[in-house]
Design an enzyme around this catalytic site. Structure first.
Site, PDB file in Angstrom:
ATOM      1  N   SER A 126      11.908 -19.652  32.104  1.00  0.00           N
ATOM      2  CA  SER A 126      13.690 -19.410  31.627  1.00  0.00           C
ATOM      3  C   SER A 126      13.664 -19.650  33.491  1.00  0.00           C
ATOM      4  CB  SER A 126      13.109 -17.733  31.439  1.00  0.00           C
ATOM      5  OG  SER A 126      14.564 -17.093  32.572  1.00  0.00           O
ATOM      6  N   TYR A 165       9.053  -9.657  33.095  1.00  0.00           N
ATOM      7  CA  TYR A 165       9.698 -10.853  32.559  1.00  0.00           C
ATOM      8  C   TYR A 165       9.864 -11.966  33.217  1.00  0.00           C
ATOM      9  CZ  TYR A 165      13.429 -13.983  30.682  1.00  0.00           C
ATOM     10  OH  TYR A 165      13.644 -15.155  29.683  1.00  0.00           O
TER      11      TYR A 165
END
Length: 245
Positions: free
Chosen positions: A138, A151
């Site tokens: 990501s 995350y």
């Protein structure tokens, strides 16, 4: 990709589904791995309707036995493994670090980072004649996303794992890269955005003026697995419409 076989985790929806469909369109046989059997079967149906070859395989990437079994089933189905896209993961937002429980932090890291480690562990020894792996990280693996500590930590870890694996397995002809998508329009994202101005905010902060489609993010992963990227390894490719710039 014609004549090659591989797997995509989290291929029941979003970027994973788009990648599996594109691999099949280019002539590869694809194992569609997902924790949701129904979603995986739907992806297989989409591929087969267009003349492609695919098989659905149940997997929980947070469970070592499940990962090992899924990779072995892929090899058994197709006689080898030439590529893998480790895409499955989970989101975690709207928590500052001191507001997050240890259980939540460990769960996010277990699925995103440990899950990617487990996939690599069982894929790398089985890649036929070299091969290529792409880990879907990501842009949160390249810089901070506010209120997403677990995350971001996990996605940074995926980028680190990718670089180490690329160096350690290069002598065997194995290439390992990461794709780092920015905000992408997937069904999951659209669900989160319902009733908010989140999509408009993301579009406004992206130089290209829009979010990526799942197909655009998937295309980068497919390219990195292809012979067209034969001299590319150890990179974290940002697919973000210019946000990082």
């Amino acid at each position: 990709m014609k004549g090659k076989a591989g797997l995509v985790t989290g291929a029941g929806s979003g970027i994973g589904r788009a990648a599996a469909i594109e691999f099949a369109r280019q002539g590869a046989a694809v194992a569609v791995l997902d924790i949701d059997e129904t979603a995986a079967a739907e992806t297989v149906e989409m591929i087969e309707k267009n003349g492609g070859a695919a098989v659905a395989v149940l997997v929980d990437i947070a469970d070592e036995r499940s990962v090992r079994s899924a990779v072995e089933r892929t090899v058994a189905a197709y006689g080898g493994l030439h590529f893998a896209v480790n895409n499955a993961g989970m989101a975690s937002h709207h928590r500052k670090l001191d507001e997050m429980t240890l259980d939540e932090f460990e769960r996010v890291v277990r699925v995103n980072l440990t899950g990617t480690f487990l996939c690599l562990k069982y894929e790398l020894p089985l890649l036929a004649g070299g091969g290529a792996i792409v880990n879907v990280a990501s842009n949160g693996g390249l810089y901070a996303i506010p209120s997403a500590p677990a995350y971001v930590a996990a996605k940074h870890g995926i980028v680190g794992l990718t670089k180490v694996a690329a160096v350690d397995y290069a002598a065997k002809g194995i290439r390992v890269n990461a794709v780092c998508p920015g905000p992408t329009r997937t069904p999951g994202f659209d669900q989160v955005a319902v009733g908010t101005d989140l999509i408009a905010m993301q579009e406004a902060s992206t130089p290209l003026g829009r979010m990526a489609t799942a197909e655009e993010a998937a295309a980068a992963a497919v390219w990195l697995c292809s012979d067209a990227a034969s001299y590319v390894t150890g990179i974290a490719l940002s697919v973000d419409g210019g946000r990082r710039a």
